[in-house]
Motif scaffolding. Structure first.
Motif, short mmCIF file in Angstrom:
data_model
loop_
_atom_site.label_atom_id
_atom_site.label_comp_id
_atom_site.label_asym_id
_atom_site.label_seq_id
_atom_site.Cartn_x
_atom_site.Cartn_y
_atom_site.Cartn_z
N CYS A 104 -5.21 -0.92 7.79
CA CYS A 104 -4.46 -0.57 6.59
C CYS A 104 -3.07 -0.08 7.00
O CYS A 104 -2.69 -0.20 8.17
CB CYS A 104 -5.18 0.52 5.80
SG CYS A 104 -5.35 2.08 6.72
N GLU A 105 -2.34 0.46 6.05
CA GLU A 105 -1.11 1.19 6.32
C GLU A 105 -1.21 2.53 5.61
O GLU A 105 -1.85 2.64 4.55
CB GLU A 105 0.12 0.42 5.82
CG GLU A 105 0.44 -0.82 6.62
CD GLU A 105 1.70 -1.50 6.15
OE1 GLU A 105 2.51 -1.94 6.99
OE2 GLU A 105 1.89 -1.60 4.91
N PRO A 134 5.71 3.00 5.50
CA PRO A 134 4.27 2.92 5.78
C PRO A 134 4.04 2.62 7.25
O PRO A 134 4.85 1.94 7.89
CB PRO A 134 3.81 1.77 4.88
CG PRO A 134 5.03 0.92 4.71
CD PRO A 134 6.18 1.87 4.69
N VAL A 135 2.95 3.14 7.80
CA VAL A 135 2.65 3.00 9.22
C VAL A 135 1.31 2.29 9.40
O VAL A 135 0.32 2.67 8.77
CB VAL A 135 2.58 4.40 9.89
CG1 VAL A 135 2.16 4.29 11.34
CG2 VAL A 135 3.94 5.09 9.79
N PRO A 136 1.25 1.26 10.24
CA PRO A 136 -0.04 0.58 10.50
C PRO A 136 -1.07 1.56 11.05
O PRO A 136 -0.75 2.42 11.89
CB PRO A 136 0.34 -0.48 11.54
CG PRO A 136 1.81 -0.70 11.37
CD PRO A 136 2.36 0.64 10.98
N ALA A 137 -2.30 1.44 10.57
CA ALA A 137 -3.34 2.39 10.96
C ALA A 137 -4.72 1.78 10.77
O ALA A 137 -4.87 0.65 10.28
CB ALA A 137 -3.21 3.67 10.14
N PHE A 138 -5.72 2.55 11.18
CA PHE A 138 -7.12 2.20 10.94
C PHE A 138 -7.76 3.37 10.22
O PHE A 138 -7.51 4.54 10.57
CB PHE A 138 -7.85 1.91 12.24
CG PHE A 138 -7.30 0.74 13.00
CD1 PHE A 138 -7.66 -0.56 12.65
CD2 PHE A 138 -6.40 0.93 14.04
CE1 PHE A 138 -7.14 -1.65 13.35
CE2 PHE A 138 -5.88 -0.15 14.74
CZ PHE A 138 -6.25 -1.44 14.39
N ALA A 139 -8.56 3.10 9.20
CA ALA A 139 -9.14 4.17 8.39
C ALA A 139 -10.64 4.00 8.24
O ALA A 139 -11.20 2.90 8.42
CB ALA A 139 -8.50 4.17 7.00
N ARG A 157 -1.00 -3.41 -2.01
CA ARG A 157 -1.95 -2.71 -2.87
C ARG A 157 -2.18 -1.26 -2.44
O ARG A 157 -2.35 -0.98 -1.25
CB ARG A 157 -3.30 -3.42 -2.89
CG ARG A 157 -4.30 -2.74 -3.83
CD ARG A 157 -5.71 -3.22 -3.66
NE ARG A 157 -6.60 -2.44 -4.51
CZ ARG A 157 -7.92 -2.51 -4.50
NH1 ARG A 157 -8.53 -3.34 -3.67
NH2 ARG A 157 -8.65 -1.74 -5.30
N VAL A 158 -2.18 -0.35 -3.42
CA VAL A 158 -2.56 1.04 -3.17
C VAL A 158 -4.08 1.10 -3.22
O VAL A 158 -4.69 0.87 -4.27
CB VAL A 158 -1.97 1.99 -4.22
CG1 VAL A 158 -2.46 3.41 -3.98
CG2 VAL A 158 -0.46 1.95 -4.19
N LEU A 159 -4.68 1.42 -2.07
CA LEU A 159 -6.14 1.51 -2.03
C LEU A 159 -6.62 2.87 -2.52
O LEU A 159 -7.63 2.98 -3.23
CB LEU A 159 -6.65 1.27 -0.61
CG LEU A 159 -8.17 1.18 -0.46
CD1 LEU A 159 -8.69 -0.10 -1.12
CD2 LEU A 159 -8.57 1.22 0.99
N ILE A 208 -3.02 5.31 1.11
CA ILE A 208 -3.48 4.19 1.92
C ILE A 208 -3.14 2.88 1.21
O ILE A 208 -3.45 2.70 0.02
CB ILE A 208 -5.00 4.28 2.16
CG1 ILE A 208 -5.35 5.61 2.83
CG2 ILE A 208 -5.48 3.12 3.03
CD1 ILE A 208 -6.84 5.87 2.90
N TYR A 209 -2.54 1.96 1.94
CA TYR A 209 -2.18 0.65 1.42
C TYR A 209 -2.86 -0.45 2.21
O TYR A 209 -3.08 -0.32 3.42
CB TYR A 209 -0.66 0.41 1.53
CG TYR A 209 0.20 1.25 0.63
CD1 TYR A 209 0.68 0.74 -0.58
CD2 TYR A 209 0.56 2.55 0.98
CE1 TYR A 209 1.50 1.50 -1.40
CE2 TYR A 209 1.37 3.32 0.16
CZ TYR A 209 1.83 2.80 -1.03
OH TYR A 209 2.64 3.56 -1.84
#
Length: 388
Positions: free
Chosen positions: A303-304, A313-318, A368-370, A363-364
């Motif tokens: 996600c971002e 926004p920053v690339p990430a894992f959630a 899309r806004v998750l 979280i995106y």
């Protein structure tokens, strides 16, 4: 549709109402009186929800020939936004009152009342998009990312999104909105955008907090607990702050020190090197989903993440995971059973800098806004290395 147009007195909400009328909807305008000081006057771009704003909203509604009302939600605003702001700072966190206002006032109190009165949706001047998804309505970024306001709408739920209307989401620029307002004869066409916290119009947050939060002196310490100085109230310090620390003991390497965290239980302000501000993991509770995610959020997903309204926004894992009671700390919210954990994708992004508990992380996935959560813990890269 029967639309309730939330009219703040600014140009965006006025044009949003005008577009709703032009689209053929039955529109009623409403201005929210949120200030507990009815004589408040706006000064340039500072402050909102003032007497001047209410008059500007009424003039716009008269021009559009729609009914107009003022709803007094000042008591609800004080309880859900102002009091929450004070409580969060007293607990050593840095809250975002605009997120709480959207969550509790504009898209809960207002929307609930609108639905009870028979309205189909509430229209606002936010720059964001609503799109149909496989599992229901989805919230997306505006077409113009420079003006995108989806971050502050990240608190909205699927039920709320079903009754929202954002007429400005596909407009490429604010300049076009101002030009349209002028063409429509709206007097707010060149009105400045509001800035700062609306209930602190002079912008002096530290001074305002000094009048509302107990000032209890305490120690300024390093990460190891060594006392380096004293403070006259932890609420006066923010994560990432460098100036005004008044430390009597210089760092061994001679480099400047920054505020790393605030410990509310011990009333300590923790300082350290700039490198310790580099955050690679954040976690927190008080989360919500902006519609059905459509997949198992307990499984790690790409996600971002965005931690400020105007940040990139920053690339990430959630992932969403249960809080293990044996590992619960004072940073975890007492009533939280689960938390969202975000690991920054360091292959594609730099660590986050100056993250403070209390901030909202949105979280995106693509545009899309998750969903969103309130940050409780921010873990630096060196902490993860030591814990490994």
């Amino acid at each position: 549709m029967k639309i309730l147009a939330a009219m703040s007195g600014g140009v965006d909400s006025a044009v949003a109402a005008a577009r709703a009328v032009e689209a053929g909807h039955e529109v009623v305008g409403v201005h929210l009186a949120l200030s507990r000081m009815p004589g408040t006057i706006r000064t340039g771009s500072r402050g909102c929800c003032t007497v001047e704003d209410a008059m500007d909203a009424r003039r716009a509604a008269n021009l559009l020939e729609i009914p107009f009302y003022v709803w007094d939600l000042s008591e609800r605003f004080k309880e859900d936004v102002v009091d929450d702001f004070v409580a969060e700072y007293a607990a050593g966190r840095t809250p975002n009152p605009c997120m709480r206002c959207n969550e509790k006032i504009k898209f809960q109190a207002l929307l609930d009342k609108a639905i009870a009165l028979g309205f189909d949706a509430v229209a606002t001047g936010h720059y964001a998009m609503l799109e149909p998804g496989a599992h229901g309505p989805e919230l997306h970024r505006a077409s113009a990312w420079a003006k995108d306001q989806s971050y502050v709408l990240g608190v909205l739920t699927e039920k709320q999104l079903a009754h929202c209307y954002f007429p400005l989401g596909d407009t490429p620029s604010k300049q076009l909105i101002r030009a349209e307002a002028a063409e429509r004869g709206l007097q707010v066409a060149q009105k400045p955008d509001s800035h700062d916290i609306c209930f602190i119009p002079d912008g002096d947050t530290r001074g305002w907090l000094s009048d509302h939060v107990d000032r209890t002196p305490g120690d300024i310490v390093d990460a190891g607990g060594q006392v380096l100085g004293r403070h006259d109230g932890a609420h006066g310090y923010t994560v990432g702050q460098r100036r005004g620390l008044s430390l009597g003991t210089p760092a061994a390497d001679g480099k400047p020190r920054f505020v790393l965290s605030i410990r509310p239980v011990s009333n300590q302000v923790v300082v350290g090197p700039k490198e310790s501000l580099e955050i690679t993991r954040i976690a927190g509770g008080r989360y919500s989903w902006a519609g059905e995610p459509g997949f198992d959020v307990a499984q790690r997903f790409a996600c971002e993440v965005q931690i400020r309204a105007h940040a990139d926004p920053v690339p990430a894992f959630a992932r969403l995971e249960p809080i293990i009671e044996a590992e619960r700390t004072e940073e975890h919210r007492v009533d939280a059973t689960h938390e969202i954990v975000i690991d920054i994708d360091l292959e594609h992004a730099e660590p986050l800098i100056g993250v403070a508990p209390g901030q909202t992380a949105v979280i995106y996935i693509g545009t899309r806004v998750l969903g969103q959560f309130t940050i409780d813990r921010a873990v630096a890269a060196d902490e993860l290395v030591h814990a490994a």
